[in-house]
Every structure is written in structure tokens, then in C-alpha cells.
Enzyme design. Sequence first.
Site, PDB file in Angstrom:
ATOM      1  N   ASN A  56     -11.303  -3.823  -1.101  1.00 42.16           N
ATOM      2  CA  ASN A  56     -12.391  -3.054  -1.706  1.00 42.16           C
ATOM      3  C   ASN A  56     -11.829  -1.922  -2.561  1.00 42.16           C
ATOM      4  OD1 ASN A  56     -14.776  -4.344  -0.657  1.00 42.16           O
ATOM      5  ND2 ASN A  56     -14.110  -3.620   1.355  1.00 42.16           N
ATOM      6  N   ASN A  61      -8.212   0.239  -7.244  1.00 42.13           N
ATOM      7  CA  ASN A  61      -6.876   0.630  -7.728  1.00 42.13           C
ATOM      8  C   ASN A  61      -5.838  -0.416  -7.353  1.00 42.13           C
ATOM      9  OD1 ASN A  61      -7.332   3.436  -8.771  1.00 42.13           O
ATOM     10  ND2 ASN A  61      -8.105   3.672  -6.685  1.00 42.13           N
ATOM     11  N   LYS A  62      -5.949  -0.899  -6.103  1.00 41.85           N
ATOM     12  CA  LYS A  62      -5.033  -1.960  -5.656  1.00 41.85           C
ATOM     13  C   LYS A  62      -5.233  -3.222  -6.495  1.00 41.85           C
ATOM     14  CE  LYS A  62      -4.734  -1.286  -0.614  1.00 41.85           C
ATOM     15  NZ  LYS A  62      -5.068  -1.993   0.648  1.00 41.85           N
ATOM     16  N   ASP A  76      -2.398  -4.573   3.865  1.00 41.40           N
ATOM     17  CA  ASP A  76      -2.691  -3.303   4.519  1.00 41.40           C
ATOM     18  C   ASP A  76      -1.460  -2.441   4.328  1.00 41.40           C
ATOM     19  OD1 ASP A  76      -4.411  -1.566   5.822  1.00 41.40           O
ATOM     20  OD2 ASP A  76      -3.560  -1.994   7.778  1.00 41.40           O
ATOM     21  N   THR A  77      -1.695  -1.186   3.983  1.00 42.55           N
ATOM     22  CA  THR A  77      -0.600  -0.280   3.649  1.00 42.55           C
ATOM     23  C   THR A  77      -0.668   0.962   4.517  1.00 42.55           C
ATOM     24  OG1 THR A  77      -0.466  -1.074   1.371  1.00 42.55           O
ATOM     25  CG2 THR A  77       0.327   1.154   1.767  1.00 42.55           C
ATOM     26  N   GLY A 105      -4.785   7.430  -3.618  1.00 42.45           N
ATOM     27  CA  GLY A 105      -4.354   7.684  -2.243  1.00 42.45           C
ATOM     28  C   GLY A 105      -3.368   8.846  -2.156  1.00 42.45           C
ATOM     29  N   LYS A 126       5.614   2.301 -11.251  1.00 43.02           N
ATOM     30  CA  LYS A 126       5.357   2.310  -9.808  1.00 43.02           C
ATOM     31  C   LYS A 126       5.482   0.902  -9.237  1.00 43.02           C
ATOM     32  CE  LYS A 126       1.836   3.054  -6.293  1.00 43.02           C
ATOM     33  NZ  LYS A 126       0.417   3.200  -5.974  1.00 43.02           N
ATOM     34  N   HIS A 169       6.212  -0.211  -2.478  1.00 41.72           N
ATOM     35  CA  HIS A 169       5.955  -1.054  -1.309  1.00 41.72           C
ATOM     36  C   HIS A 169       5.110  -2.283  -1.689  1.00 41.72           C
ATOM     37  CE1 HIS A 169       3.404   2.263  -2.206  1.00 41.72           C
ATOM     38  NE2 HIS A 169       2.370   1.663  -1.666  1.00 41.72           N
ATOM     39  N   ARG A 170       3.950  -2.042  -2.351  1.00 42.44           N
ATOM     40  CA  ARG A 170       3.066  -3.157  -2.704  1.00 42.44           C
ATOM     41  C   ARG A 170       3.722  -4.033  -3.769  1.00 42.44           C
ATOM     42  NH1 ARG A 170      -0.712  -0.515  -3.796  1.00 42.44           N
ATOM     43  NH2 ARG A 170      -1.458  -0.333  -1.669  1.00 42.44           N
TER      44      ARG A 170
HETATM   45  P1  ITT Z   1      -8.634  -2.155   1.455  1.00 49.33           P
HETATM   46  O1  ITT Z   1      -8.448  -2.084   2.945  1.00 49.33           O
HETATM   47  O2  ITT Z   1     -10.027  -2.504   1.018  1.00 49.33           O
HETATM   48  O3  ITT Z   1      -7.608  -3.036   0.773  1.00 49.33           O
HETATM   49  P2  ITT Z   1      -7.900   0.689   1.505  1.00 49.33           P
HETATM   50  O4  ITT Z   1      -7.969   1.733   0.450  1.00 49.33           O
HETATM   51  O5  ITT Z   1      -8.609   0.913   2.816  1.00 49.33           O
HETATM   52  O6  ITT Z   1      -8.366  -0.700   0.826  1.00 49.33           O
HETATM   53  P3  ITT Z   1      -5.364   0.512   2.990  1.00 49.33           P
HETATM   54  O7  ITT Z   1      -6.091   0.474   4.287  1.00 49.33           O
HETATM   55  O8  ITT Z   1      -4.286  -0.491   2.758  1.00 49.33           O
HETATM   56  O9  ITT Z   1      -6.379   0.384   1.757  1.00 49.33           O
HETATM   57  O10 ITT Z   1      -4.742   1.920   2.705  1.00 49.33           O
HETATM   58  C1  ITT Z   1      -4.411   2.860   3.692  1.00 49.33           C
HETATM   59  C2  ITT Z   1      -4.325   4.226   3.073  1.00 49.33           C
HETATM   60  O11 ITT Z   1      -3.130   4.322   2.302  1.00 49.33           O
HETATM   61  C3  ITT Z   1      -5.481   4.616   2.151  1.00 49.33           C
HETATM   62  O12 ITT Z   1      -5.728   5.999   2.364  1.00 49.33           O
HETATM   63  C4  ITT Z   1      -4.936   4.389   0.762  1.00 49.33           C
HETATM   64  O13 ITT Z   1      -5.514   5.292  -0.178  1.00 49.33           O
HETATM   65  C5  ITT Z   1      -3.456   4.682   0.967  1.00 49.33           C
HETATM   66  N1  ITT Z   1      -2.642   3.870   0.069  1.00 49.33           N
HETATM   67  C6  ITT Z   1      -2.553   2.502   0.058  1.00 49.33           C
HETATM   68  N2  ITT Z   1      -1.711   2.105  -0.911  1.00 49.33           N
HETATM   69  C7  ITT Z   1      -1.260   3.235  -1.519  1.00 49.33           C
HETATM   70  C8  ITT Z   1      -0.395   3.486  -2.606  1.00 49.33           C
HETATM   71  O14 ITT Z   1       0.206   2.502  -3.278  1.00 49.33           O
HETATM   72  N3  ITT Z   1      -0.171   4.754  -2.960  1.00 49.33           N
HETATM   73  C9  ITT Z   1      -0.746   5.781  -2.312  1.00 49.33           C
HETATM   74  N4  ITT Z   1      -1.602   5.637  -1.285  1.00 49.33           N
HETATM   75  C10 ITT Z   1      -1.853   4.368  -0.888  1.00 49.33           C
END
Ligand code: ITT
Length: 193
Positions: free
Chosen positions: A8, A11-12, A68-69, A149, A171, A176-177
Site C-alpha cells: 500500500n 513510494n515503494k 517487509d522492511t 519513511g 538509493k 536494502h530493497r
Molecule cells: P506495506 O506494508 O504496504 O508494503 P509499509 O509502509 O507499511 O508498506 P513496511 O512495513 O515494509 O512498509 O515498512 C516499515 C517501516 O519502515 C515504515 O515506517 C516505512 O516507512 C519504513 N521504510 C520501509 N522502507 C524504507 C526505506 O527504503 N527507507 C526509509 N524507510 C523505510
Amino acid sequence: MKLVFATNNLNKLKEVQEMLPSSIELLSLEDINCFDEVAETETTLQGNAKLKANYITDKFGYNCFADDTGLEVDILEGKPGVYSARYAGVPTNSENNMQKLLAELNDKENRKAQFRTAICLNLDGKQTLFEGVCKGEILSKKQGEKGFGYDPIFKPVGFSNSFAQMKSEEKNKISHRGIAIQKLVDFLTDYKS
Ligand code: ITT
């Protein structure tokens, strides 16, 4: 090949779109008329990536991947990690998350941290996992306006700029991604259905 990216986070979606070869047609959740929120109830990044990918494959029947990050901070013993999105509570808010982390690390010398991405791919009934890690440090204040993020407070090792001061191509090369997606692309390039 059509693949749904179960996120959702627009940006991703944009970052990943920039990295995929034209042979892969990336579909968003909107493209498949999915407006559901999948609760991330697992305790690991892999677990949540599987949960999101399986939801789409089971309910909509598409080949699909999800990521998931988490941001793992050394001095916080890997926190916020899998809870990075909800670090400062719900509803999730990146500004609050960053302010909480900056306050937590106030005056701390060891600011080492790493982003970790887990990807789960469901393709033709088979599941494959990929991972990418980017090491760096948490800055003492926000720098830059790009990205999303935690990007304004994360500086990768070997660079003087934060992720939020980099163009998305820059980037993506080291993130990581980016690393995890490159592994996914390599896998798909060699894949014979
Ligand atoms: P989805 O689960 O819908 O994919 P999300 O925004 O909830 O979207 P995550 O659970 O993977 O995504 O992200 C966990 C947190 O890490 C969330 O606060 C993101 O904004 C942040 N995050 C993820 N990828 C990032 C990136 O490349 N750079 C900076 N912050 C990131």
C-alpha cells in the site's frame, strides 16, 4: 510476465517499478481492485512478507511478491526492526517515528544501524524468499527531502548523504530493497515456467 506487488506504500511501488525490466508487468493492488489492509501480525520480516504475498495469491489468484522492511539499530538491540512502521504508535506516522528514534539516540555515540528487507515471491505455486541489507548510521538530525519513511535520518556506509538526499536511482543501487529486488530480478531472469 504479470506480477502483483502487494504494497500500500506508493513510494515503494515507484522505487520497485524503476528497477524492474520491461518484461515484467508490475501490477499494483489498485490495478487488481484490492483495497484491503493486511494486518502485519507476524514477528519477523519474512513472516510478514509471506503473510502479505499469500493474502493476494490466495484471495485473487495472482503471482505476487511482497516486502517487509525494518530498521535495526545496534544500540537498541535491533529495534524497531519488524515494528518500524508502528514505532511511535498507530496510526503510523514517519515524522513521529523519526522524532522518537532521534530522542532515543540523543547523545549516544554508537549510531550504527541497518535497513533489512525481506521479499516473499509466490510464483506458479512455489514460494521463494529474498533478503537485502544496507548498513549505515542514524544521523543526529534530518537531512534531505526525498524518499520516505526513515530516509532523512539514515546515512549509508561510505556516503556523506542521507537516503533522503539521494536520487532514487542512487538509493536503489545500494539500498536494502534495491539489493533484495535485484536478487528477485536475477531469479526471474533465470526462471523457466
Ligand atoms: P506495506 O506494508 O504496504 O508494503 P509499509 O509502509 O507499511 O508498506 P513496511 O512495513 O515494509 O512498509 O515498512 C516499515 C517501516 O519502515 C515504515 O515506517 C516505512 O516507512 C519504513 N521504510 C520501509 N522502507 C524504507 C526505506 O527504503 N527507507 C526509509 N524507510 C523505510
